[in-house]
Design a protein around this motif. Structure first.
Motif, PDB file in Angstrom:
ATOM      1  N   TRP A 176      -9.483  -4.120  14.619  1.00  0.00           N
ATOM      2  CA  TRP A 176      -9.654  -3.860  13.347  1.00  0.00           C
ATOM      3  C   TRP A 176     -11.028  -3.602  13.035  1.00  0.00           C
ATOM      4  CZ3 TRP A 176     -12.711  -5.948   9.444  1.00  0.00           C
ATOM      5  CH2 TRP A 176     -12.298  -5.753   7.984  1.00  0.00           C
ATOM      6  N   LEU A 177     -11.883  -4.271  13.531  1.00  0.00           N
ATOM      7  CA  LEU A 177     -13.552  -4.075  13.416  1.00  0.00           C
ATOM      8  C   LEU A 177     -13.756  -2.541  14.080  1.00  0.00           C
ATOM      9  CD1 LEU A 177     -14.942  -7.364  13.988  1.00  0.00           C
ATOM     10  CD2 LEU A 177     -15.121  -6.111  11.914  1.00  0.00           C
TER      11      LEU A 177
ATOM     12  N   ASP B 120      -7.843   7.094   4.067  1.00  0.00           N
ATOM     13  CA  ASP B 120      -6.653   7.151   4.861  1.00  0.00           C
ATOM     14  C   ASP B 120      -5.812   6.058   4.911  1.00  0.00           C
ATOM     15  OD1 ASP B 120      -7.904   5.773   6.511  1.00  0.00           O
ATOM     16  OD2 ASP B 120      -7.729   7.222   8.218  1.00  0.00           O
ATOM     17  N   GLY B 121      -4.582   5.997   5.592  1.00  0.00           N
ATOM     18  CA  GLY B 121      -3.661   4.872   5.474  1.00  0.00           C
ATOM     19  C   GLY B 121      -4.367   3.645   6.463  1.00  0.00           C
ATOM     20  N   THR B 122      -4.862   3.881   7.222  1.00  0.00           N
ATOM     21  CA  THR B 122      -5.303   2.929   8.171  1.00  0.00           C
ATOM     22  C   THR B 122      -6.523   2.026   7.702  1.00  0.00           C
ATOM     23  OG1 THR B 122      -4.825   4.335  10.306  1.00  0.00           O
ATOM     24  CG2 THR B 122      -6.495   2.616  10.542  1.00  0.00           C
ATOM     25  N   THR B 123      -7.417   3.019   7.136  1.00  0.00           N
ATOM     26  CA  THR B 123      -8.553   2.158   6.182  1.00  0.00           C
ATOM     27  C   THR B 123      -8.002   1.365   5.124  1.00  0.00           C
ATOM     28  OG1 THR B 123      -9.918   4.141   6.838  1.00  0.00           O
ATOM     29  CG2 THR B 123     -10.878   2.415   5.197  1.00  0.00           C
TER      30      THR B 123
ATOM     31  N   VAL C 156      -7.273  -3.796   2.171  1.00  0.00           N
ATOM     32  CA  VAL C 156      -6.293  -4.472   1.334  1.00  0.00           C
ATOM     33  C   VAL C 156      -5.478  -5.419   1.762  1.00  0.00           C
ATOM     34  CG1 VAL C 156      -4.621  -4.046  -0.547  1.00  0.00           C
ATOM     35  CG2 VAL C 156      -6.575  -2.227  -0.332  1.00  0.00           C
ATOM     36  N   ASP C 157      -5.493  -6.530   1.329  1.00  0.00           N
ATOM     37  CA  ASP C 157      -4.626  -7.465   1.761  1.00  0.00           C
ATOM     38  C   ASP C 157      -3.044  -7.610   0.917  1.00  0.00           C
ATOM     39  OD1 ASP C 157      -3.804  -9.859   2.854  1.00  0.00           O
ATOM     40  OD2 ASP C 157      -4.310 -11.245   1.341  1.00  0.00           O
ATOM     41  N   ARG C 158      -3.279  -7.347  -0.418  1.00  0.00           N
ATOM     42  CA  ARG C 158      -1.828  -6.930  -1.250  1.00  0.00           C
ATOM     43  C   ARG C 158      -2.050  -6.324  -2.385  1.00  0.00           C
ATOM     44  NH1 ARG C 158      -0.339 -13.231  -1.794  1.00  0.00           N
ATOM     45  NH2 ARG C 158      -0.846 -13.088   0.253  1.00  0.00           N
ATOM     46  N   ILE C 159      -1.151  -5.854  -2.720  1.00  0.00           N
ATOM     47  CA  ILE C 159      -1.063  -4.959  -4.313  1.00  0.00           C
ATOM     48  C   ILE C 159      -0.093  -5.525  -5.293  1.00  0.00           C
ATOM     49  CG2 ILE C 159      -1.093  -2.928  -5.469  1.00  0.00           C
ATOM     50  CD1 ILE C 159      -1.978  -1.429  -2.908  1.00  0.00           C
TER      51      ILE C 159
END
Length: 104
Positions: free
Chosen positions: A52-53, A70-73, A78-81
Motif C-alpha cells: 500500500w505504501l 486513478d482507482g488504485t489511489t 478512501v475507507d468508505r463512501i
C-alpha cells in the motif's frame, strides 16, 4: 517424538510415561503452530501495508501533474463512501471524513 515411539516399542518407556510425553509434545506442537500462524498473519499484514505504501509513494511522486485520481489511489485513500438522503460522506483511511450536501 520418533525416538519416544521407538523407546516405547523396545519397552524402555512405560505406557503412562509415553502417554504423558505424547500429550506434552502435542501441546508444544499446538503452541508452535499457533505461534507460526500469528507470525504468518503478521507477515501478510506487513506485506499488504508495504505494498500500500509503495503504491501510494509511487502515485504521489509522479512528476506529471495529477489531474485525475486513478482507482488504485482512490482505493488506498478512501475507507468508505456513505450516500445519505441529504448528501454524501467520504471517510478516508487516515480517519478524516468529509461531508458534502447535494446541490439541487
Amino acid at each position: 517424538m520418533l525416538a519416544l515411539h521407538k523407546a516405547k516399542q523396545r519397552m524402555e518407556v512405560s505406557t503412562a510415561d509415553y502417554t504423558a510425553q505424547v500429550k506434552e509434545y502435542s501441546e508444544r506442537m499446538k503452541a508452535l503452530e499457533a505461534k507460526r500462524d500469528t507470525l504468518q498473519g503478521t507477515a501478510v499484514k506487513y506485506a499488504a501495508a508495504k505494498a500500500w505504501l509503495d503504491t501510494f509513494i509511487e502515485q504521489t511522486m509522479r512528476e506529471d501533474k495529477i489531474t485525475t485520481v486513478d482507482g488504485t489511489t482512490l482505493k488506498m485513500l478512501v475507507d468508505r463512501i456513505l450516500v445519505k438522503n441529504d448528501g454524501i460522506e467520504v471517510q478516508f483511511s487516515c480517519g478524516v471524513s468529509v461531508e458534502k450536501a447535494y446541490v439541487r
